[in-house]
Design an enzyme around this catalytic site. Structure first.
Site, PDB file in Angstrom:
ATOM      1  N   ASP A 113      -8.393   7.267  -3.558  1.00 12.59           N
ATOM      2  CA  ASP A 113      -7.528   6.408  -4.422  1.00 12.59           C
ATOM      3  C   ASP A 113      -6.104   7.169  -4.464  1.00 12.59           C
ATOM      4  O   ASP A 113      -5.977   8.344  -5.097  1.00 12.59           O
ATOM      5  CB  ASP A 113      -8.119   6.566  -5.871  1.00 12.59           C
ATOM      6  CG  ASP A 113      -7.273   5.594  -6.651  1.00 12.59           C
ATOM      7  OD1 ASP A 113      -6.084   5.405  -6.671  1.00 12.59           O
ATOM      8  OD2 ASP A 113      -7.928   4.704  -7.527  1.00 12.59           O
ATOM      9  N   TYR A 131       5.800  -5.171 -12.290  1.00 13.69           N
ATOM     10  CA  TYR A 131       5.640  -5.096 -10.836  1.00 13.69           C
ATOM     11  C   TYR A 131       7.183  -4.751 -10.285  1.00 13.69           C
ATOM     12  O   TYR A 131       7.511  -3.926  -9.402  1.00 13.69           O
ATOM     13  CB  TYR A 131       5.035  -6.402 -10.341  1.00 13.69           C
ATOM     14  CG  TYR A 131       4.781  -6.415  -8.945  1.00 13.69           C
ATOM     15  CD1 TYR A 131       3.927  -5.415  -8.049  1.00 13.69           C
ATOM     16  CD2 TYR A 131       5.785  -7.120  -8.115  1.00 13.69           C
ATOM     17  CE1 TYR A 131       3.930  -5.323  -6.859  1.00 13.69           C
ATOM     18  CE2 TYR A 131       5.674  -7.223  -6.644  1.00 13.69           C
ATOM     19  CZ  TYR A 131       4.741  -6.296  -6.102  1.00 13.69           C
ATOM     20  OH  TYR A 131       4.813  -6.195  -4.641  1.00 13.69           O
ATOM     21  N   LYS A 181       8.899  -1.765  -8.135  1.00  6.60           N
ATOM     22  CA  LYS A 181       9.396  -1.889  -6.713  1.00  6.60           C
ATOM     23  C   LYS A 181      10.678  -1.386  -6.785  1.00  6.60           C
ATOM     24  O   LYS A 181      11.329  -1.024  -5.866  1.00  6.60           O
ATOM     25  CB  LYS A 181       9.160  -3.285  -6.181  1.00  6.60           C
ATOM     26  CG  LYS A 181       7.607  -3.525  -5.954  1.00  6.60           C
ATOM     27  CD  LYS A 181       7.026  -2.510  -4.733  1.00  6.60           C
ATOM     28  CE  LYS A 181       5.784  -2.886  -4.314  1.00  6.60           C
ATOM     29  NZ  LYS A 181       5.157  -2.102  -3.381  1.00  6.60           N
TER      30      LYS A 181
HETATM   31  P1  NDP Z   1      -3.668  -6.445  -0.164  1.00  3.03           P
HETATM   32  O1  NDP Z   1      -4.087  -6.730  -1.696  1.00  3.03           O
HETATM   33  O2  NDP Z   1      -3.937  -7.322   0.693  1.00  3.03           O
HETATM   34  O3  NDP Z   1      -3.762  -4.878   0.172  1.00  3.03           O
HETATM   35  C1  NDP Z   1      -3.496  -4.051  -0.607  1.00  3.03           C
HETATM   36  C2  NDP Z   1      -4.008  -2.599  -0.132  1.00  3.03           C
HETATM   37  O4  NDP Z   1      -3.772  -1.682  -0.976  1.00  3.03           O
HETATM   38  C3  NDP Z   1      -5.579  -2.465   0.133  1.00  3.03           C
HETATM   39  O5  NDP Z   1      -5.849  -2.229   1.493  1.00  3.03           O
HETATM   40  C4  NDP Z   1      -6.054  -1.724  -1.096  1.00  3.03           C
HETATM   41  O6  NDP Z   1      -7.110  -0.935  -0.612  1.00  3.03           O
HETATM   42  C5  NDP Z   1      -4.903  -0.709  -1.108  1.00  3.03           C
HETATM   43  N1  NDP Z   1      -4.887  -0.261  -2.521  1.00  3.03           N
HETATM   44  C6  NDP Z   1      -4.627  -0.612  -3.630  1.00  3.03           C
HETATM   45  N2  NDP Z   1      -4.778   0.184  -4.543  1.00  3.03           N
HETATM   46  C7  NDP Z   1      -4.938   1.362  -4.059  1.00  3.03           C
HETATM   47  C8  NDP Z   1      -5.067   2.625  -4.504  1.00  3.03           C
HETATM   48  N3  NDP Z   1      -5.024   3.048  -5.854  1.00  3.03           N
HETATM   49  N4  NDP Z   1      -5.441   3.615  -3.503  1.00  3.03           N
HETATM   50  C9  NDP Z   1      -5.426   3.235  -2.247  1.00  3.03           C
HETATM   51  N5  NDP Z   1      -5.512   1.996  -1.734  1.00  3.03           N
HETATM   52  C10 NDP Z   1      -5.037   1.107  -2.750  1.00  3.03           C
HETATM   53  O7  NDP Z   1      -1.893  -6.574  -0.500  1.00  3.03           O
HETATM   54  P2  NDP Z   1      -0.725  -6.582   0.696  1.00  3.03           P
HETATM   55  O8  NDP Z   1      -1.207  -6.082   1.955  1.00  3.03           O
HETATM   56  O9  NDP Z   1       0.050  -7.769   0.388  1.00  3.03           O
HETATM   57  O10 NDP Z   1      -0.075  -5.445  -0.225  1.00  3.03           O
HETATM   58  C11 NDP Z   1       0.575  -4.225   0.598  1.00  3.03           C
HETATM   59  C12 NDP Z   1       1.919  -3.651   0.040  1.00  3.03           C
HETATM   60  O11 NDP Z   1       2.832  -4.752   0.177  1.00  3.03           O
HETATM   61  C13 NDP Z   1       1.809  -3.599  -1.550  1.00  3.03           C
HETATM   62  O12 NDP Z   1       2.607  -2.288  -1.784  1.00  3.03           O
HETATM   63  C14 NDP Z   1       2.582  -4.835  -1.959  1.00  3.03           C
HETATM   64  O13 NDP Z   1       3.039  -4.557  -3.601  1.00  3.03           O
HETATM   65  C15 NDP Z   1       3.657  -4.971  -0.990  1.00  3.03           C
HETATM   66  N6  NDP Z   1       3.961  -6.359  -1.088  1.00  3.03           N
HETATM   67  C16 NDP Z   1       3.362  -7.390  -0.749  1.00  3.03           C
HETATM   68  C17 NDP Z   1       3.850  -8.604  -0.684  1.00  3.03           C
HETATM   69  C18 NDP Z   1       2.946  -9.840  -0.562  1.00  3.03           C
HETATM   70  O14 NDP Z   1       3.631 -10.947  -0.951  1.00  3.03           O
HETATM   71  N7  NDP Z   1       1.730  -9.818  -0.202  1.00  3.03           N
HETATM   72  C19 NDP Z   1       5.346  -8.797  -0.658  1.00  3.03           C
HETATM   73  C20 NDP Z   1       6.231  -7.710  -0.933  1.00  3.03           C
HETATM   74  C21 NDP Z   1       5.448  -6.557  -0.971  1.00  3.03           C
HETATM   75  P3  NDP Z   1      -8.473  -0.617  -1.632  1.00  3.03           P
HETATM   76  O15 NDP Z   1      -8.537  -1.681  -2.475  1.00  3.03           O
HETATM   77  O16 NDP Z   1      -9.493  -0.871  -0.430  1.00  3.03           O
HETATM   78  O17 NDP Z   1      -8.156   0.609  -2.260  1.00  3.03           O
HETATM   79  C1  8X3 Z   2       5.336  -9.178  -3.696  1.00  4.13           C
HETATM   80  C2  8X3 Z   2       6.246 -10.354  -3.606  1.00  4.13           C
HETATM   81  O1  8X3 Z   2       7.400 -12.283  -4.795  1.00  4.13           O
HETATM   82  O2  8X3 Z   2       5.175 -11.635  -5.383  1.00  4.13           O
HETATM   83  O3  8X3 Z   2       6.148  -8.302  -3.715  1.00  4.13           O
HETATM   84  O4  8X3 Z   2       6.867 -10.327  -6.063  1.00  4.13           O
HETATM   85  S1  8X3 Z   2       6.549 -11.364  -5.172  1.00  4.13           S
END
Ligand code: NDP
Ligand code: 8X3
Length: 259
Positions: free
Chosen positions: A68, A158, A162
């Site tokens: 984590d 959130y 960011k």
């Molecule tokens: P997912 O939920 O698909 O993936 C999130 C990943 O983060 C998983 O691999 C999860 O793994 C890991 N994670 C979460 N908490 C922890 C922790 N405490 N320690 C280690 N790993 C962790 O989401 P996304 O791929 O979409 O998100 C990835 C990044 O992109 C994030 O930072 C998100 O804020 C950002 N983002 C996403 C957007 C979207 O619309 N999807 C838009 C903009 C930014 P596990 O649970 O196995 O630990």
């Molecule tokens: C994730 C995109 O629009 O849900 O960072 O904040 S939004």
């Protein structure tokens, strides 16, 4: 110079949050480019499966870092025991929890976002940047969000996390001013991953509605941008990349086909 020059082959890339979504797509693309990988995430079984899958196709070395990112001591222990140099750190692990207004949001949701999205990135950067500084080489790429550039109702904490990543990324670049270390950020809009399912705490129908009647970004879109940033010549530092689906013009302006 060929446009296809591969500058990441043989390097070591540490990707946090590689069990799903954007992190997993980055892992696949970097594996294809011949980068050795350290894959992080809490769901160890998913990491093991991904490692097997990638090792079957690519001649690279993969280490698993199933912890984590909030746990600084475990992260430190892992890095003390890991002898390979980390060339590229992708701080991707993150999440949103809930869409409640500030006056009735859940403290635990707030803690998990602040501790993962901010302190997780701080932990990994603090632990890995010294070896980069020592070698005078490396690249830190943080996954921010459009939520780090604007705010929207229901996204207070959130968005705050960011915005913090934007400030931290810029300050990290300045702390490393005069070195060869690059510091970058990617700021996506809507990407269809497990993100919304996590935000809505397993409510798949509600999560699906986020992407209803639009063509959202997919994880591969972001992975390609991260790869592009990492693969620039050593004198080029891309600070930030804001990327929306065509159907989105701001956090709250989303064009749906049936609108
Ligand atoms: P997912 O939920 O698909 O993936 C999130 C990943 O983060 C998983 O691999 C999860 O793994 C890991 N994670 C979460 N908490 C922890 C922790 N405490 N320690 C280690 N790993 C962790 O989401 P996304 O791929 O979409 O998100 C990835 C990044 O992109 C994030 O930072 C998100 O804020 C950002 N983002 C996403 C957007 C979207 O619309 N999807 C838009 C903009 C930014 P596990 O649970 O196995 O630990
Ligand atoms: C994730 C995109 O629009 O849900 O960072 O904040 S939004």
């Amino acid at each position: 110079m060929s446009l296809m020059q591969n500058r990441i082959e043989g390097k070591w890339t540490f990707i946090t949050g590689a069990t799903a979504g954007i992190g997993k797509a980055i892992a696949k693309l970097f594996a294809e480019a011949g980068s050795n990988l350290v894959l992080n995430g809490r769901r160890e079984n998913r990491l093991e499966k991904l490692k097997l899958q990638l090792e079957k196709h690519y001649d690279i070395t993969i280490a698993l870092a199933s912890f984590d990112v909030r746990d600084r001591n475990v992260a430190e222990q892992f890095l003390n025991d890991f002898s390979e140099p980390i060339d590229i750190l992708v701080n991707n692990a993150g999440l949103a929890r809930g869409v409640d207004a500030v006056f009735d949001a859940d403290h635990e949701d707030w803690d998990s976002m602040v501790d993962t999205n901010i302190k997780g990135v701080l932990n990994m950067t603090r632990l890995i940047s010294p070896q980069m500084k020592e070698r005078n080489s490396g690249h830190i790429i943080n996954i921010g969000s459009i939520a780090g550039h604007e705010s929207y109702p229901g996204g207070s904490v959130y968005c705050a996390t960011k915005h913090a990543i934007k400030g931290f990324t810029e300050a990290t670049k300045k702390d490393l001013h005069g070195t060869n270390i690059r510091v970058s950020m990617v700021s996506p809009g809507l990407v269809e991953t497990e993100f919304s399912e996590v935000r809505f705490k397993g409510d798949k129908d509600r999560a699906d509605q986020v992407y209803d009647d639009i063509e959202p970004l997919v994880a591969q879109d972001i992975a390609e941008i991260v790869h592009f940033i990492a693969n620039r010549p050593p004198h080029v530092n891309i600070m930030d990349t804001i990327v929306f689906p065509v159907d989105q013009s701001s956090s709250t302006m989303v064009h749906r086909e049936n609108d």
